[in-house]
Design a protein around this motif. Structure first.
Motif, PDB file in Angstrom:
ATOM      1  N   GLY A 163       0.837  -1.200   0.000  1.00  0.00           N
ATOM      2  CA  GLY A 163       0.000   0.000   0.000  1.00  0.00           C
ATOM      3  C   GLY A 163       0.868   1.243   0.000  1.00  0.00           C
ATOM      4  O   GLY A 163       2.098   1.171  -0.117  1.00  0.00           O
ATOM      5  N   LEU A 164       0.236   2.418   0.136  1.00  0.00           N
ATOM      6  CA  LEU A 164       0.954   3.691   0.184  1.00  0.00           C
ATOM      7  C   LEU A 164       0.651   4.408   1.500  1.00  0.00           C
ATOM      8  O   LEU A 164      -0.497   4.466   1.923  1.00  0.00           O
ATOM      9  N   LYS A 165       1.693   4.936   2.114  1.00  0.00           N
ATOM     10  CA  LYS A 165       1.533   5.737   3.327  1.00  0.00           C
ATOM     11  C   LYS A 165       2.338   7.011   3.205  1.00  0.00           C
ATOM     12  O   LYS A 165       3.336   7.072   2.492  1.00  0.00           O
ATOM     13  N   ARG A 166       1.878   8.055   3.931  1.00  0.00           N
ATOM     14  CA  ARG A 166       2.542   9.347   3.891  1.00  0.00           C
ATOM     15  C   ARG A 166       3.943   9.245   4.501  1.00  0.00           C
ATOM     16  O   ARG A 166       4.156   8.547   5.487  1.00  0.00           O
ATOM     17  N   TYR A 167       4.869   9.986   3.900  1.00  0.00           N
ATOM     18  CA  TYR A 167       6.232  10.032   4.439  1.00  0.00           C
ATOM     19  C   TYR A 167       6.761  11.449   4.301  1.00  0.00           C
ATOM     20  O   TYR A 167       6.599  12.101   3.273  1.00  0.00           O
ATOM     21  N   TYR A 168       7.381  11.930   5.386  1.00  0.00           N
ATOM     22  CA  TYR A 168       7.945  13.276   5.421  1.00  0.00           C
ATOM     23  C   TYR A 168       9.474  13.160   5.440  1.00  0.00           C
ATOM     24  O   TYR A 168      10.065  12.885   6.486  1.00  0.00           O
ATOM     25  N   PRO A 169      10.114  13.348   4.287  1.00  0.00           N
ATOM     26  CA  PRO A 169      11.559  13.097   4.181  1.00  0.00           C
ATOM     27  C   PRO A 169      12.422  14.009   5.038  1.00  0.00           C
ATOM     28  O   PRO A 169      13.559  13.653   5.356  1.00  0.00           O
ATOM     29  N   TYR A 170      11.911  15.181   5.438  1.00  0.00           N
ATOM     30  CA  TYR A 170      12.740  16.111   6.215  1.00  0.00           C
ATOM     31  C   TYR A 170      12.398  16.090   7.706  1.00  0.00           C
ATOM     32  O   TYR A 170      12.814  16.966   8.454  1.00  0.00           O
ATOM     33  N   GLY A 171      11.640  15.087   8.117  1.00  0.00           N
ATOM     34  CA  GLY A 171      11.398  14.851   9.533  1.00  0.00           C
ATOM     35  C   GLY A 171      10.878  16.066  10.271  1.00  0.00           C
ATOM     36  O   GLY A 171       9.897  16.709   9.867  1.00  0.00           O
ATOM     37  N   ASP A 172      11.574  16.433  11.365  1.00  0.00           N
ATOM     38  CA  ASP A 172      11.076  17.483  12.261  1.00  0.00           C
ATOM     39  C   ASP A 172      11.280  18.905  11.738  1.00  0.00           C
ATOM     40  O   ASP A 172      10.853  19.867  12.372  1.00  0.00           O
ATOM     41  N   VAL A 173      11.909  19.073  10.585  1.00  0.00           N
ATOM     42  CA  VAL A 173      12.191  20.419  10.062  1.00  0.00           C
ATOM     43  C   VAL A 173      10.912  21.177   9.700  1.00  0.00           C
ATOM     44  O   VAL A 173      10.824  22.394   9.868  1.00  0.00           O
TER      45      VAL A 173
END
Length: 619
Positions: A163-173
C-alpha cells in the motif's frame, strides 16, 4: 307398499338456493385471494422493484472501495516535502488458517511479532468476519518481506499486502507547517458523518490531523473509486464485474523555502523559540519554524502510548506551534509602530526631543518607570528613540496617546486578531483595551497599564507570525497581505493557480511618516548587526520580561531561574530599498534580544539575500 316405510321428499328449490349461495361465496373468496395475489405481485414487481432488486444485488454483488492516492506537497522551488511511500503489511484470512494460535507461534519464529501487535490482532479478530483479511503487522521491512516470502508456503491464508503511506523526508524540520496525517479515529468519523463527507472516505484509513495536511485535506485527499465483485452466499469473491478508478488528490506547492527553513532550524539548534519569514511582496511565508520539534512520521504509522506520553509531558512543549500559538510580550520590537502612531497623532514630531534621565514619572506620582539604561540617554528624538530603544521616550508618548488610540491603531496591524494564515493552529494574541480589561478582570483601565503597553509589555501579547506580519505592513508602507503558506495548486491540466489575498491598505494622514520610521529602523541595523552587510537592512530588537522586577531592584540574569529569564526578540527586513524578506525571531529565556536573537536574524538574511543559486530568493 309397507305402511312402515318412510318416504323422503327433496326440496329441490332449497337445495338449488344453497348451492348458489355456496358457489357465490367460493367465487368471492377466489376473486379476493386472486386480488391479493395480484396486488402482492404488483407490489413486488412494480412498486418495490428497485428496493428488492437492490437487496438481491447486495447479496450477490459486493462494492469494494478503492482509496485515492494523496496529493504531494512541494516547496516554492519544487522540492518534495511530503510524499507517498510504499509499505508492506502482513494480512491474515482467519478461515484459511487451521490452527490460528499455533500458526502465529510458528510465524513469530520467522518474523518478529510484538506482544502489542498480537494482542491488538486478537482483540480485532473478535469482531471480524473470518473470510476477510485482517492486518497482523502494519509495517514490514524489506528483510522481513524477503524472509516471509521464502517461508510463505508454510503459512496458507497469510499474505504480504502492499500500500501507500505518507512520508515526510525532512522529519522534524517542517512539522509545524506541514502537520501530519494519522489514522481516522472515532472523532474524525463523527465529524465526517456530521458534514456528510463520510462516503468520500470509503476505504481511506488516513486523514490530515495538523497543519497544511489538515487545512487542505479536501484538496489533497482526492475521491475514492470502487470495485464491484460478484460473491457467493458466504461472501467469497467469484469474479470482478467492474472497476472505477479513484481520482488522486491534487499536488500543492507551498511558499516555504526549504533551504531557509533548514537554516533556521540549524540556528535554533533545539532551543525553545520560533522563526517566521514572510515575502512582503505577496504575504507568502518563506519559513515557519517552531523549536523544539518532533518527527511527524511516527504519527503516520501510529505512535506508541509511551512515545506520545513523552512528547506530551516534555517541559519544552514540542507539540505546540510556537510560530502561531506561542504568545509573547512584543517588547521593543513594536516601538517603530508606536512611534508611527505618535507621529500620526502629533504626540511627537520628527524634531521632538525629550530629556531622558533614566526614568519617567506620571505627573503627581512618585513611582518611577525605569529605562533599560539606568543613567538615561540624555536628549532623544524620534530616530534615536528607536535606534537606542529609549523606554522613557515611549513612556511619555504612550501617556499622551492613551490606550484607546494605541489599541485601535495596533488592531490595524493585526495585533489581537487571527492573521488568517492557512493552518488551524493559531492563537490571536492579546491587544488590550479598556473593554477587554473590564470584561476579563472586572477592573477599570489605569494609566499605569498604558505606560507598560507603551514599551510592548503589560497585558500585550503577540505571536511571532503576527509580529512578522505587522513589520511586513511597515516595510510595505501600509500595503497588507494575508500571510499564507499555499503558493499554488496543480490542476488536472498541469497549470498552476496562485492565490494572493491583498487587503485594503493602511492610509496615513501624512505618508512621510512611513519614511521616517523605516529610516530609523535602517539606522538601527546599520549601527549594530548589519554594519558590514553586503546589503542594506532594517531592524529592531526587543527584550521581553517574563516576570516583573520590584521597584528599585535590578534584574540579574545569572541568578534568575532559566525559565524566568527574558525572552530575546528581533524583527528585520531586507533589502531596505525593495524588501524581499521580513523576519521575526523569538528565543525564549535567552536574555538580551540584540545579543542572542540578532545573530540568528543576520545569518538568515545572509542565507536568503546572498544565496547564489540561480536567484532562488528572488522568485
Amino acid at each position: 307398499m309397507s305402511p312402515n316405510k318412510r318416504i323422503t321428499m327433496h326440496d329441490h328449490a332449497a337445495e338449488a338456493s344453497l348451492f348458489k349461495r355456496r358457489a357465490l361465496f367460493t367465487f368471492v373468496c377466489v376473486i379476493g385471494l386472486l386480488s391479493i395475489l395480484l396486488g402482492n405481485l404488483y407490489h413486488l414487481q412494480i412498486t418495490s422493484y428497485k428496493d428488492y432488486a437492490t437487496r438481491s444485488n447486495d447479496n450477490r454483488i459486493r462494492i469494494v472501495p478503492l482509496p485515492p492516492s494523496r496529493g504531494l506537497i512541494y516547496d516554492r522551488h519544487g522540492v518534495l516535502l511530503a510524499e507517498n511511500q510504499p509499505f508492506y503489511s502482513l494480512d491474515v484470512v482467519p478461515e484459511k488458517v487451521k490452527n490460528l494460535q499455533a500458526t502465529l507461534d510458528d510465524l513469530a519464529k520467522v518474523i518478529p511479532i510484538s506482544k502489542e501487535e498480537r494482542e491488538d490482532f486478537t482483540k480485532a479478530l473478535k469482531h471480524h468476519r473470518r473470510f476477510n483479511p485482517l492486518t497482523l503487522i502494519n509495517r514490514l521491512t524489506e528483510q522481513e518481506v524477503a524472509e516471509f516470502s521464502v517461508n510463505q508456503y508454510r503459512f496458507p491464508g497469510i499474505t504480504v499486502e502492499a500500500g501507500l503511506k505518507r512520508y515526510y523526508p525532512y522529519g522534524d524540520v517542517l512539522t509545524h507547517a506541514l502537520g501530519y496525517v494519522g489514522r481516522i479515529n472515532s472523532r474524525d468519523r463523527e465529524t465526517l458523518e456530521r458534514t456528510d463527507q463520510w462516503h468520500e472516505y470509503a476505504g481511506t484509513k488516513f486523514i490530515g490531523k495538523q497543519g497544511i495536511e489538515r487545512y487542505y485535506e479536501p484538496v489533497l485527499h482526492g475521491k475514492p473509486g470502487h470495485l464491484e465483485e460478484e460473491v457467493n452466499n458466504r461472501g467469497r469473491t467469484i469474479r470482478t464485474l467492474e472497476v472505477t478508478q479513484p481520482t488522486p488528490g491534487k499536488d500543492i506547492y507551498l511558499t516555504l523555502d526549504l533551504e531557509l527553513q533548514q537554516k533556521a532550524m540549524e540556528l535554533l539548534a533545539g532551543r525553545r523559540g520560533s522563526v517566521v519569514a514572510i515575502d512582503p511582496r505577496n504575504g507568502g511565508i518563506l519559513a515557519l519554524v517552531s523549536s523544539p520539534s518532533y518527527d511527524p512520521n511516527q504519527f503516520v504509522h501510529g505512535i506508541s502510548g509511551k512515545d506520545y506520553s513523552e512528547l506530551l509531558n516534555n517541559k519544552s512543549r514540542p507539540l505546540i506551534n510556537r510560530a502561531t500559538q506561542g504568545q509573547y510580550a512584543p517588547a521593543s520590537t513594536v516601538k517603530p509602530i508606536l512611534a508611527l502612531l505618535g507621529l500620526e497623532e502629533k504626540a511627537v514630531t520628527e524634531k521632538t526631543r525629550i530629556w531622558d534621565p533614566g526614568f519617567w514619572q506620571i505627573p503627581g506620582v512618585e513611582h518611577k518607570y525605569r529605562d533599560w539604561k539606568r543613567w538615561g540617554h540624555g536628549w532623544v528624538d524620534v530616530y534615536h528613540s528607536i535606534i537606542d530603544s529609549c523606554d522613557t521616550f515611549f513612556y511619555e508618548m504612550a501617556y499622551k496617546l492613551g490606550i484607546d488610540k494605541i489599541s485601535h491603531f495596533m488592531n490595524k496591524f493585526g495585533f489581537g486578531e487571527s492573521s488568517g494564515v492557512d493552518i488551524y493552529e493559531e492563537a490571536s494574541g492579546m491587544m488590550p483595551s479598556r473593554e477587554w480589561k473590564q470584561h476579563k478582570y472586572r477592573q477599570p483601565w489605569y494609566i499605569g497599564d498604558t505606560i507598560s503597553v507603551g514599551i510592548g509589555q503589560g497585558y500585550w501579547t503577540t505571536t511571532p507570525l503576527q509580529l512578522a506580519a505587522a513589520i511586513t505592513i511597515l516595510a510595505n508602507k501600509g500595503r497588507r497581505f494575508t500571510p499564507h503558506l499555499l503558493k499554488s495548486i496543480k490542476n488536472e491540466d498541469g497549470s498552476l493557480n496562485t492565490p494572493v489575498d491583498e487587503k485594503s491598505p493602511i492610509v496615513l494622514k501624512n505618508p512621510k511618516n512611513w519614511i521616517i520610521i523605516n529610516e530609523a529602523m535602517r539606522l538601527t541595523a546599520h549601527k549594530s548587526r548589519f554594519t558590514d552587510a553586503k546589503y542594506t537592512a532594517a531592524m529592531k530588537t526587543g527584550t521581553a520580561q517574563v516576570f516583573s522586577v520590584a521597584q528599585g531592584e535590578k534584574y540579574d540574569h545569572d541568578n534568575v531561574a532559566e525559565r524566568l529569564r527574558d525572552n530575546a526578540l528581533i524583527v528585520a527586513y531586507a533589502p531596505y530599498e525593495h524588501p524581499r524578506i521580513v523576519l521575526a525571531v523569538v528565543l525564549e529565556n535567552a536574555g538580551w534580544g540584540g545579543a542572542n536573537a540578532g545573530p540568528v536574524a543576520r545569518a538568515l538574511l545572509d542565507e536568503y539575500i546572498l544565496r547564489d543559486n540561480k536567484g532562488k530568493s528572488a522568485k
